[in-house]
Every structure is written in structure tokens, then in C-alpha cells.
Design an enzyme around this catalytic site. Sequence first.
Site, PDB file in Angstrom:
ATOM      1  N   ARG A   1     -17.397  23.954  87.550  1.00 33.04           N
ATOM      2  CA  ARG A   1     -16.373  24.637  87.435  1.00 33.04           C
ATOM      3  C   ARG A   1     -15.561  25.172  86.445  1.00 33.04           C
ATOM      4  O   ARG A   1     -15.874  26.006  85.329  1.00 33.04           O
ATOM      5  CB  ARG A   1     -15.184  24.409  88.643  1.00 33.04           C
ATOM      6  CG  ARG A   1     -14.756  25.200  89.529  1.00 33.04           C
ATOM      7  CD  ARG A   1     -13.046  25.961  88.309  1.00 33.04           C
ATOM      8  NE  ARG A   1     -12.242  24.658  88.293  1.00 33.04           N
ATOM      9  CZ  ARG A   1     -11.405  24.857  87.480  1.00 33.04           C
ATOM     10  NH1 ARG A   1     -11.316  25.827  86.515  1.00 33.04           N
ATOM     11  NH2 ARG A   1     -11.072  23.458  86.898  1.00 33.04           N
ATOM     12  N   ASP A   2     -14.756  23.835  85.868  1.00 36.95           N
ATOM     13  CA  ASP A   2     -13.937  24.687  84.633  1.00 36.95           C
ATOM     14  C   ASP A   2     -15.126  25.241  83.240  1.00 36.95           C
ATOM     15  O   ASP A   2     -14.834  25.742  82.184  1.00 36.95           O
ATOM     16  CB  ASP A   2     -12.885  22.903  84.464  1.00 36.95           C
ATOM     17  CG  ASP A   2     -12.175  23.503  83.151  1.00 36.95           C
ATOM     18  OD1 ASP A   2     -12.029  24.743  82.623  1.00 36.95           O
ATOM     19  OD2 ASP A   2     -11.920  22.207  82.996  1.00 36.95           O
TER      20      ASP A   2
ATOM     21  N   HIS B   1      -8.219  14.193  80.557  1.00 37.40           N
ATOM     22  CA  HIS B   1      -9.118  15.813  80.415  1.00 37.40           C
ATOM     23  C   HIS B   1      -9.270  16.541  79.258  1.00 37.40           C
ATOM     24  O   HIS B   1      -8.275  17.246  78.880  1.00 37.40           O
ATOM     25  CB  HIS B   1      -8.485  16.696  81.599  1.00 37.40           C
ATOM     26  CG  HIS B   1      -9.381  18.063  81.488  1.00 37.40           C
ATOM     27  ND1 HIS B   1      -9.942  18.378  82.883  1.00 37.40           N
ATOM     28  CD2 HIS B   1      -9.167  18.907  80.479  1.00 37.40           C
ATOM     29  CE1 HIS B   1     -10.800  19.359  82.378  1.00 37.40           C
ATOM     30  NE2 HIS B   1     -10.497  20.141  81.346  1.00 37.40           N
TER      31      HIS B   1
ATOM     32  N   HIS C   1     -10.644  18.381  75.622  1.00 38.15           N
ATOM     33  CA  HIS C   1     -11.202  19.282  75.011  1.00 38.15           C
ATOM     34  C   HIS C   1     -11.445  18.595  73.453  1.00 38.15           C
ATOM     35  O   HIS C   1     -10.810  17.984  72.948  1.00 38.15           O
ATOM     36  CB  HIS C   1     -10.499  20.583  74.876  1.00 38.15           C
ATOM     37  CG  HIS C   1     -10.978  21.037  76.281  1.00 38.15           C
ATOM     38  ND1 HIS C   1     -10.735  22.806  76.801  1.00 38.15           N
ATOM     39  CD2 HIS C   1     -10.703  20.794  77.134  1.00 38.15           C
ATOM     40  CE1 HIS C   1     -10.829  22.590  77.655  1.00 38.15           C
ATOM     41  NE2 HIS C   1     -11.036  21.887  78.353  1.00 38.15           N
TER      42      HIS C   1
ATOM     43  N   CYS D   1     -11.806  27.181  75.995  1.00 36.37           N
ATOM     44  CA  CYS D   1      -9.987  27.703  76.267  1.00 36.37           C
ATOM     45  C   CYS D   1     -10.766  29.211  76.002  1.00 36.37           C
ATOM     46  O   CYS D   1     -10.428  30.017  75.144  1.00 36.37           O
ATOM     47  CB  CYS D   1      -9.391  27.065  75.296  1.00 36.37           C
ATOM     48  SG  CYS D   1      -7.819  28.400  75.770  1.00 36.37           S
TER      49      CYS D   1
ATOM     50  N   ASN E   1     -15.292  21.574  76.401  1.00 37.97           N
ATOM     51  CA  ASN E   1     -14.647  20.328  76.874  1.00 37.97           C
ATOM     52  C   ASN E   1     -16.054  19.140  76.427  1.00 37.97           C
ATOM     53  O   ASN E   1     -16.508  19.843  75.793  1.00 37.97           O
ATOM     54  CB  ASN E   1     -15.165  20.362  79.203  1.00 37.97           C
ATOM     55  CG  ASN E   1     -14.408  20.954  79.854  1.00 37.97           C
ATOM     56  OD1 ASN E   1     -13.343  21.246  80.057  1.00 37.97           O
ATOM     57  ND2 ASN E   1     -15.057  22.542  79.752  1.00 37.97           N
TER      58      ASN E   1
END
Lengths: 302, 302
Positions: free
Chosen positions: A14-15, A206, A208, A239, A248
Site C-alpha cells: 500500500r504505502d 515508521h 524513511h 515521498c 520506506n
Amino acid sequence: MTMDAVKLVEVGARDGLQNEAQALPVEIRVELIERLAAAGLRTLEAGAFVSPRWVPQMAGSDEVLRRLGRRPGVTYTALVPNLKGLDAALEVDCREVAVFAAASEAFSQKNINCSIDESLQRFQPVLAKAAEQGVAVRGYVSCVLGCPFSGDVPVVDVVRVARELYAMGCYEISLGDTIGRGTPGSTRRLVEACASEVPITALAGHFHDTYGMAVANVQAALEAGVRVFDSSISGLGGCPYSPGATGNVATEELVYLFQGQGVATGVDLPALLEAGAFIDKALGKASASRVATALRSRASNQ
Amino acid sequence: MTMDAVKLVEVGARDGLQNEAQALPVEIRVELIERLAAAGLRTLEAGAFVSPRWVPQMAGSDEVLRRLGRRPGVTYTALVPNLKGLDAALEVDCREVAVFAAASEAFSQKNINCSIDESLQRFQPVLAKAAEQGVAVRGYVSCVLGCPFSGDVPVVDVVRVARELYAMGCYEISLGDTIGRGTPGSTRRLVEACASEVPITALAGHFHDTYGMAVANVQAALEAGVRVFDSSISGLGGCPYSPGATGNVATEELVYLFQGQGVATGVDLPALLEAGAFIDKALGKASASRVATALRSRASNQ
């Protein structure tokens, strides 16, 4: 608190995919998620119930959720921006959803077209209905260590959004360093501040890897007591407002990091590497995971 | 011990370039080193007095050392495998040299064609003559967290080599995770064990990012008290026995990591990025530094 085990939340499908330029068909996304679950991941983002006009990469999320074979102990989750999204998730029997808020006003406006307070108000009926239906809700807070538009983000702003999401009924709050600007010191201070208002067992990290700090920040959060971490197979994602930036932290890196310290993840690294190779091939790009790159190069030299 | 400041040892022009496939001419190497010194680095590897037949990348190291403009407070160092190498270094007025040992027998045999003990014996006259000439000697220990040939390396073996090099007169012992296999836990245990036999102020950390762990390991070593770290501009280098693997941790990453925590490095990041762009262009390859990649992409989008 013991350092025996962590929970990894796999956000690649998803992300991760949502922030890749290329939209992949439902079949590929289903196979990716199935492979990741088979590798031992127990909580996996599977889709988002958002407009395919704005996010074509997530089109057919209902179909993805429908096709996934149910596995005992495995939860497939979906992002829902509002009540309509929740209804769509309920229709495909999704048992966990996520709402997405920001700690920065500028990012909230740009990303979800409303103020932070408006977004929280919008989530109220989502949380209420989810509770009614016995569906768990996870809350994301983005820009916890900096905003691509406004720069520094005060820790108190993060703490407020985390606290409100938790008070509203989110069982877990994922703290997102959206632009990867954090370092271990700021990560530690952030975790400590949030843990003063939200139980630390309800906090997730979370991170990055934009500036190569993600693994060090995960370690800092681990040492500060966090036991839930989001990561993305092959480092998928990024992003959308920081072109060229890595995204990520790779799931492979976190499994390697934790294994090296005897912290259980439940994930089988060779199976994970195969899932990564599968999605790299589907996207036609090289892995952003250094663990995957190193282990594949080693295997091909043996 | 305060966390106010660290010393960075820039190894890009020697350890870095020595492990790149392409050999660069003296002029380029001199310009790289001058740019790095101008960016604020105070200790820089400049060459190696080894046979150009075996290491063509280091041919002309005497010329490099000769051409470098002397700067107050800046030390240019050279690797010397034996007395002949030291003599060559003395001839160009090199004020600091380094000797290179391994903590793994298999690696010592493969890399320098002798046992660990034989290598230490070979360094005795080097250390003696260097002391006589007032030249500082740094000792490298490779394979401190694993060997590409024999796998695990017992911590006691590392401690022994570190202790012997220190006892022999090396003023600083650089602990090298040659294959990048370490994680923060093993790094911390390694530092603690070595610090029980060698003053911690005489220990340096030298991490490779093969598995993406280098920044986290540097942080672990920092928290364990280490204040000297080796790094390589643009992440130049690697391990010749691990093809495809990323190499030395990028200097850009360490400067970013330390800056983010208020730990002084004396390095100007924009000037460092320019030095990195210079060498990337000379080698015709993309930077391995995530900081450099992210900041350049940000600059080109502004």
C-alpha cells in the site's frame, strides 16, 4: 520491557506501491501480499479505499482484499480516508483499517486538503462505526520529525495528534518520519514525548531512509521501548513530494537488524528475499534494500 | 565522556579508491583530497606504498603526497605494508602512516599472504623506525565482526590484535567491519571488549554499509564511547572479496548523523557534497551516499 520480539507491519503493497510511479495490476499485488504473508509477516497493508482518480496505484483494492486467502493470525489492512472508505472496506470484510493524519498543518492541507483538526473530526465517525463493527483502527501521524513544506515540526504537535487519535479509539499510533530527516537523538526524544501521553505499547515507528538514517532511528526507537515497526519490502515507496528520495526503510534491513540482536520477527529472510525479487521484477527496477542486494550478489558468486 | 565532538578519518582517497575498479590519475586524487581538506576534514588517507602491480589504483602515491599543499592542522596519511613502504613514506615527508592487520587468519592469509602473527612481527620494525622518526602510526584491524572466508570471528581474537598493535606503539586502532555484517548489539559488545584492553580514546570505528547497518553501528559505537570514525566520501570503496557489495559508510551520512545530534565534526556539508560530486563525475558513477542523493535531488527541484 524485553527486547525479545517486535511486530513488523508490512506497508509495501500500500504505502510502498502507492508511491511508485507505476500502477500494478491486482494479480501482482495479491501475489506480493501472499508471498509476504508466507514469509511470516502477520500484519500487511493490502490497499486503500481512495479515489482511483487520485491514486491509480490503489485501484481495485476491493478486489485485492477479496482475493487474498485468509490465513490464521494474519491481518490485511486498508487505508480509509473517510466513512465512505470504511464502508467499502467493510464490504470486503476487512478487519483492520487505518486513518492518516499529519503533525504539520502545511502537509495536512497539501496531502488531504484539510486542517489537522478537520481531519481528526472526519475520523470521528469512522472510529465510531469501526468500533461498532469490531474493526480495529490504526492511526498514522506523518511528518513527525519534519515537514517537506514547513520544515521543523514541534514535538508537542506530534504528541497532540497522537494523543487525540489514541483517545478517539485508534489501538496503535504509527509515527511517520515522512521525509526521513530524523536522527537517533530526535527519534529518542520524540518517542519519549509521545510515550508520556500514549502507552508505549501503542506506538509504532515508521521511518524513511531518505538520508540513510532509518535503521539507526529504528534502533533508537527500539532502545526507547518501541516494539512495532512499519517497513516496506525492497524499500518500495517514497515521498511524492521529495522526488528522487529513497522511501520506506526496507523490510529486509529490519529483519537483518533484529535477527542480528536476537530480536524475533517471525519472518523467514530467504522467503522475504524471494518476495522482494518478485516485486522488483514486476516493477522492473533494482531493489532499494542493501541486504537484498548484498545477499543476492553473494549467492550469485557462490 | 561528552558527545560534543568526533574526529572523522577520511579514507575515500585510499581505502575507497583502492577498491574501485577504475584507477584514477594523480591529479584527480590530489584534487579530491584538497577538496575534502577544504571541507573541513583534518585526517585524510592519501595513498598506499604498496606495489602498483598489485594495487594499480594506488600507483603514484608518492607523487600525491608530494603535491598536496600542507595545511595547518591537517594530516595526510599513507598505508605502509612494511619497512620499505615506510621508507617511501618518509621520503615524501608523510607524518602519519598506517599498518593493516586482520582479526581472522583466513583473511590475513588471503589479503596479505601471511599469518596474523607474521604480520605483527613484520610491523615491529616499522613501528620502531616510525617512533625514531617521530611519525605516528595507526593500526587497522579488519574482519572485526566477521570474515568473508571463515565467517564468525571471536571477539577475543579482535581484542588480541588490537592490544598487540597498541602495545607495539600504534596510537590509534581502527576496528574494521570489513564485510559490514555487524549490528548494534555486536558492535557494542566489540567496543566494550576492546576498551577493556585498549583506552577507548585510542579506538576508532570503521564500518561498511554492505547490509545497511553502518550508520546504526556508528551510533552504537558512539554511545559506547568511541569518538573517532572512518568514512569514505560518496561511500567509495567496498570489499574486493564481496563483489556487488556496497562499501565504506559515506562521509556525508556520518556528518548528517552527527550534525543531527549536535556532535561537532568540523565538516561543512555543502563543501563535502561538492567534493563528492567531483569524484562521482571522475569515476562516472552515481553516489552511494543517500544524503548526497537526497540533497542533490532537493536542490535540483528548487
